[in-house]
Design an enzyme around this catalytic site. Structure first.
Site, PDB file in Angstrom:
ATOM      1  N   ASP A  39      70.857  33.438  27.273  1.00  0.00           N
ATOM      2  CA  ASP A  39      70.971  34.122  28.555  1.00  0.00           C
ATOM      3  C   ASP A  39      69.698  33.904  29.373  1.00  0.00           C
ATOM      4  O   ASP A  39      68.613  33.743  28.789  1.00  0.00           O
ATOM      5  CB  ASP A  39      71.179  35.627  28.355  1.00  0.00           C
ATOM      6  N   TYR A  58      67.542  36.252  15.688  1.00  0.00           N
ATOM      7  CA  TYR A  58      67.111  36.890  16.935  1.00  0.00           C
ATOM      8  C   TYR A  58      66.384  38.196  16.623  1.00  0.00           C
ATOM      9  O   TYR A  58      66.720  38.902  15.673  1.00  0.00           O
ATOM     10  CB  TYR A  58      68.320  37.251  17.809  1.00  0.00           C
ATOM     11  N   ASP A  95      73.412  44.314  29.161  1.00  0.00           N
ATOM     12  CA  ASP A  95      71.962  44.078  29.110  1.00  0.00           C
ATOM     13  C   ASP A  95      71.305  44.813  30.273  1.00  0.00           C
ATOM     14  O   ASP A  95      71.973  45.499  31.063  1.00  0.00           O
ATOM     15  CB  ASP A  95      71.627  42.587  29.120  1.00  0.00           C
ATOM     16  N   ARG A 149      74.325  40.855  22.866  1.00  0.00           N
ATOM     17  CA  ARG A 149      74.691  41.951  23.780  1.00  0.00           C
ATOM     18  C   ARG A 149      75.876  42.753  23.252  1.00  0.00           C
ATOM     19  O   ARG A 149      75.940  43.973  23.418  1.00  0.00           O
ATOM     20  CB  ARG A 149      75.003  41.394  25.164  1.00  0.00           C
TER      21      ARG A 149
END
Length: 301
Positions: free
Chosen positions: A47, A75, A89, A181
């Site tokens: 993103d 992550y 987000d 997300r």
């Protein structure tokens, strides 16, 4: 007759530590320009506001992109508890709020159902296609987007920090197609307090790690110089998860012509996907059958 693409015939992988506020496509374009490369692509979109590993493939290495895309990735991300947003987000509008704040133990217990093979609904603001159109475009146009759940393998999901009652820092290792997300959104719902991703960083992707990545500033400083070439990883790095089979010069010639080629004895089994090498250089990727590799991708020497 197509127009000939300008640039160098250079192959390999360049690991970029993507900054926030830059799209993955923009990073690829920057690398292609800086290295004057004919062809470039990336393995796994981040993103725009996310940071971390973006592995950029150049030249013949673009043929190995699927193997990095399919590899495990890790992550670290911060979840803002107490708020849900329409984008899942911090860039979106707050659509729900809660005063509830779970304890650390509550959070740890809630993480368990997200491990292993799970089904995950992508965010409405995502690049998933619906009837040929991107979901984010339909969502921006005000359409009610309904996305189907998709399978995801989550190998690890742990709580690593709790800076304050409103935030929790998690680390996740997962397979292809995972949306962090969605994890934040669904975890918030499971805890009864809502949640969205505030910060996201990909710390490694297959064989590539963020700490080895170049910043955009470093790429700019070394652009159009041989110094940047020194940071290239060989295209074979993208094949790290496949078994390597050594082939004879005669076998390499056949493989490069698109024909099955003889490879030396190995412990791979009939029907396994593997790659053939000659003097350490990738010749082809294909399926192993009875002493030969049947190529599906061939690399230009």
């Amino acid at each position: 007759m197509g127009r000939k693409r300008k640039g160098r015939d250079i192959s390999g992988w360049l690991v970029v530590d993507k900054p926030a506020g830059m799209t993955s496509t923009a990073v690829v374009n920057k690398v292609r320009w800086a290295m004057d490369a004919k062809k470039a692509g990336h393995a796994g979109t981040l993103d725009p506001e996310a940071t971390g590993v973006l592995a950029v493939a150049l030249g013949e290495a673009t043929k190995t992109v699927p193997y990095i895309t399919d590899a495990l990735k890790a992550y670290t991300f911060t979840v803002r508890l107490g708020q849900a947003t329409n984008t899942d987000d911090a860039e979106g509008e707050v659509i729900a709020e809660s005063d509830a704040r779970p304890s650390d133990d509550d959070i740890k217990q809630a993480l368990a159902p997200f491990l292993g093979d799970i089904m995950q609904v992508p965010p409405k603001f995502s690049a998933v296609k619906i009837d040929g159109q991107r979901a984010y475009k339909l969502a921006r146009d005000g359409e009610d987007v309904e996305l189907s759940a998709r399978p995801l393998w989550v190998e690890e999901l742990i709580l690593v920090d709790r800076p304050d009652e409103d935030h929790v820092v998690l680390e996740m290792t997962c397979g292809k197609g995972g949306y962090v997300r969605s994890i934040a959104r669904d975890l918030g719902e499971a805890l009864g307090c809502h949640g969205h991703v505030k910060e996201l960083r990909r710390i490694w992707s297959g064989p590539f790690e963020a700490e080895d990545g170049l910043t955009i500033e470093q790429i700019d400083d070394m652009a159009k110089t041989e110094a940047l070439d020194d940071y290239l990883h060989p295209l074979e790095t993208g094949l790290a998860d496949l078994p390597e089979l050594k082939c004879t010069p005669e076998g390499a010639t056949r493989l490069r012509n698109g024909n099955p080629g003889m490879v030396l004895a190995s412990d791979v089994e009939y029907g396994d996907e593997a790659w053939a090498s000659l003097d350490g250089k990738a010749v082809a990727v294909g399926i192993y059958k009875s002493g030969e590799l049947h190529p599906s991708r061939v690399f230009v020497a």
